[in-house]
Structures are given as structure tokens and as C-alpha cells.
Design an enzyme around this catalytic site. Structure first.
Site: not given
Ligand code: NAD
Ligand code: UDP
Length: 323
Positions: A95, A117, A148, A162
Site C-alpha cells: 500500500t 498522510a 508501516y 517525483y
């Protein structure tokens, strides 16, 4: 002044923070596309939003590419509770890595601004206190929290690359523990656990000796900070968003017992692996950049949250009796 209506994608929009954010954006008059795989999110959190003609929902996992016509993307997709993100650690990494890449590619294709986030977990079990944005952190890459913590660290790296390589306009908030109405009753995080236990007069499950600290931010304060950051013309570097009112977990347990009038005992359980000992944000950068500071005290925020949990628990009891 009201900003012009934008097409906004909110991933993780059916989660705790995502649903609060969707509501705020809809109220501002934006068109909101909520994307969620419903892993920890639920449709009941967003069902009221269908009253806005500008709201739509897509059940989709961000680890798969996504097409959408958008002006802004808020990436909140990722379980936030340690209990939840450790259920499928590999998917948590996917994810944060594949999901983030897919959204950055979408931002690049559509020339949209994108928000991440991020989290205070970037700092791991910090050796510097309180935590400032220039601290690199102290993370165990092999531990149970790493899926995480390291996932979120890579996500920040991808955002920066990016931005550097393709000029994608990025915003990164390092969010510290946030709580409030619409948290899931069985989410597993400390505030929801303690309030539900206190309201049921069940033992409060205190992990460790309770001397570890956290600093808890009320959800409305946090959402205001996120919106300010997204609208700021120059907020590329990560910004801590949290409430620096630091408490020990023992003191939090006692405060919740006091505010609920509960007779629950406090029962100690082992401290989970790599549980950070101290955590508190230094928010001087957010204050300077955004003029943002949280205004809800822990006591006031807890009272509002307790009221919400009281209603949710009685509704849950009514539906259990009817079924
Ligand atoms: P949450 O678990 O309530 O919400 C996360 C949402 O993301 C859920 O609706 C879930 O179904 C969805 N989701 C998870 N994986 C997905 C995937 N692969 N594809 C699509 N949807 C997916 O958590 P939250 O408290 O609302 O946190 C939201 C975000 O904020 C997370 O990214 C979290 O890391 C970050 N954050 C939260 C806190 C906090 O204290 N609440 C602190 C730091 C960072
Ligand atoms: N905690 C606790 N009892 C619980 C849940 C959590 O004592 O039922 C502790 C946990 O060990 C940690 C703190 O409360 O020290 C905050 O935990 P949470 O899972 O809410 O978030 P974290 O900040 O650890 O990601």
C-alpha cells in the site's frame, strides 16, 4: 473567501481521518471522489455524503493503478492502528510503496497536486525529544512496526523524487496521534480501546508500565492543518501536524476513567515490540509556515469523543438485540 471548486481524490476516504477530510472538502464545495478498499474503512462512515451530488465512492485497492480526472489527490489509504497494519504486513508495505507510486503516477499524468498522510512513526522510537522535522528517526527495520514505519518512509522518499524529477507539486504532513468521533469502536488504538473499555466497565488494557508518552490531536484541529498545508503555495518539505500536549499512557487511562465516571480497573499487559517510549511533536514549523496551532485541549476532545462512543455503543447494543 471560498476557493474555486476542484475535483479531489481522497484515498482512504472511508477511514477515520479520510471521512472527516471528505466532509470538510464537500462542505467547501469541492467534487470529492472517495477511493477505499474498505480494509479498515466502512461505507457507513460516508453514506451521509451521498446527499452531496458532488460525492462519489469507488471500492478500489490503491496497489492497483487508477485512472481519474483530478486536480488534487489526498493519499490517506493505509491502516493506521498497529493492530490493523500488522494483520497483513506485506500488504501494508505494498500500500505504501506500490500504492504511493500509482498515485504519484496519476498526479504526474494529470498535473495534480498530491498530499501524503505521513506519520510520526517516521521517527520510530525517537532518541530526540520532542521530534522536529530535521530528525531522521530511529526505526528498527526488522520489527513488527517496520511494515508501516519503513513503508511510510519510502513513501516520503518517492514523493520527494517525483517532485525533484518531474516537478509534481507535493505536500507531506507527518501526523501525530489523532483521535475523535468516527474512530472505529474496535480499531485497536489506545483512545478507542480505553473509552470503550471504560464505558463497558471492563478492565483498561494498559500496555507496559504506562510511562510511555504520546501527544494526542483532536481530529478537527488536524483536518484544519491538512487543508492549510494543501493550500499553502510553498509547503514542499514535510510538516509535523499534532498537538504537543504530551501525556503518559497511565495519565491518559486515569483521565478517561475520570471523564467517563467508570469503575474499571487498569490491568497491565506486556508492552508491544518497539513501542515508542516518548513521542511529542515540535510544531514550530507548522506554526511559522501555516499559522496553525491546535486549539482543542485533550480534556475537551476526549469529552466529545466519549459522547460519540456512548451513542455508537448504544446503537450497537440496539442492533444486537434486534438481530
Ligand atoms: P484508518 O485505518 O481509519 O483509515 C485508513 C483507510 O485506508 C481505511 O478506510 C482503509 O480501508 C483504507 N485503505 C487501507 N489500505 C488501502 C489500500 N491498499 N487501498 C485503498 N484503501 C486502503 O486510519 P486513519 O486514522 O484514518 O489514518 C489515515 C491515514 O493517516 C493513514 O495513511 C495513516 O497512516 C495516517 N496517519 C494517521 C494517524 C492517526 O493518528 N489517525 C497518525 C499518523 C498518520
Ligand atoms: N496502548 C495501551 N493499551 C491499548 C492500546 C495501546 O496501553 O489498549 C498503548 C500502546 O502500547 C502505545 C500507546 O498506547 O504505547 C499508543 O498506542 P496506539 O496503538 O494508539 O498508537 P501508536 O502511537 O503506538 O501507534
Amino acid at each position: 473567501m471560498k476557493s474555486a471548486s476542484k475535483k479531489i481524490l481522497v484515498t482512504g476516504g472511508a477511514g477515520f481521518l479520510g471521512a472527516h477530510l471528505c466532509r470538510a472538502l464537500l462542505t467547501q464545495g469541492h467534487e470529492v471522489r472517495c477511493v477505499d478498499n474498505l480494509f479498515t474503512g466502512s461505507l457507513s462512515r460516508v453514506e451521509d455524503f451521498f446527499a452531496f451530488k458532488t460525492f462519489s465512492f469507488l471500492q478500489h485497492d490503491i496497489t492497483h493503478p487508477l485512472e481519474a480526472s483530478v486536480d488534487q489527490i489526498f493519499n490517506l489509504a493505509c491502516p493506521a492502528s498497529p493492530v490493523q497494519y500488522q494483520k497483513d504486513p506485506v500488504h501494508t508495505i505494498k500500500t505504501n510503496v506500490l500504492g504511493t507510486l500509482n498515485l504519484l503516477d496519476l498526479a504526474r499524468r494529470t498535473s495534480s497536486q498530491i498530499f501524503q498522510a505521513s506519520t510520526s512513526e517516521i521517527y520510530g522510537d525517537p532518541q530526540v525529544h520532542p521530534q522536529k522535522e530535521d530528525y531522521y528517526g530511529y526505526v528498527n527495520p526488522l520489527g513488527r512496526r517496520a511494515c508501516y514505519d519503513e513503508g511510510k518512509r519510502v513513501a516520503e522518499t518517492l514523493f520527494m523524487e517525483y517532485h525533484r524529477l518531474y516537478g509534481v507539486p507535493i505536500r507531506i504532513a507527518r501526523i501525530f496521534n489523532t483521535y475523535g468521533p468516527h474512530m472505529h469502536l474496535h480499531d485497536g488504538r489506545v483512545i478507542s480501546n480505553f473509552i470503550v473499555q471504560a464505558l463497558k466497565n471492563a478492565p483498561l488494557t494498559l500496555y507496559g508500565d504506562g510511562t510511555q508518552t504520546r501527544a494526542f490531536c483532536y481530529v478537527e484541529d488536524l483536518i484544519a492543518g491538512i487543508l492549510l498545508l494543501m493550500e499553502h503555495p510553498a509547503g514542499v518539505m514535510p510538516v509535523n501536524l499534532g498537538n504537543p500536549e504530551e501525556v503518559t499512557i497511565q495519565a491518559l487511562a486515569e483521565l478517561i476513567l475520570d471523564l467517563t465516571g467508570s469503575s474499571s480497573p487498569i490491568v497491565h499487559h506486556p508492552l508491544p515490540e518497539d513501542d515508542p517510549h516518548l513521542r511529542c511533536p515540535d510544531i514550530s514549523y507548522a506554526k511559522k509556515l501555516l499559522g496553525w496551532t491546535p486549539t482543542t485541549t485533550l480534556k475537551v476532545g476526549l469529552l466529545k469523543t466519549i459522547e460519540y462512543f456512548e451513542k455508537s455503543l448504544s446503537l450497537a447494543e440496539v442492533s444486537a438485540t434486534l438481530s
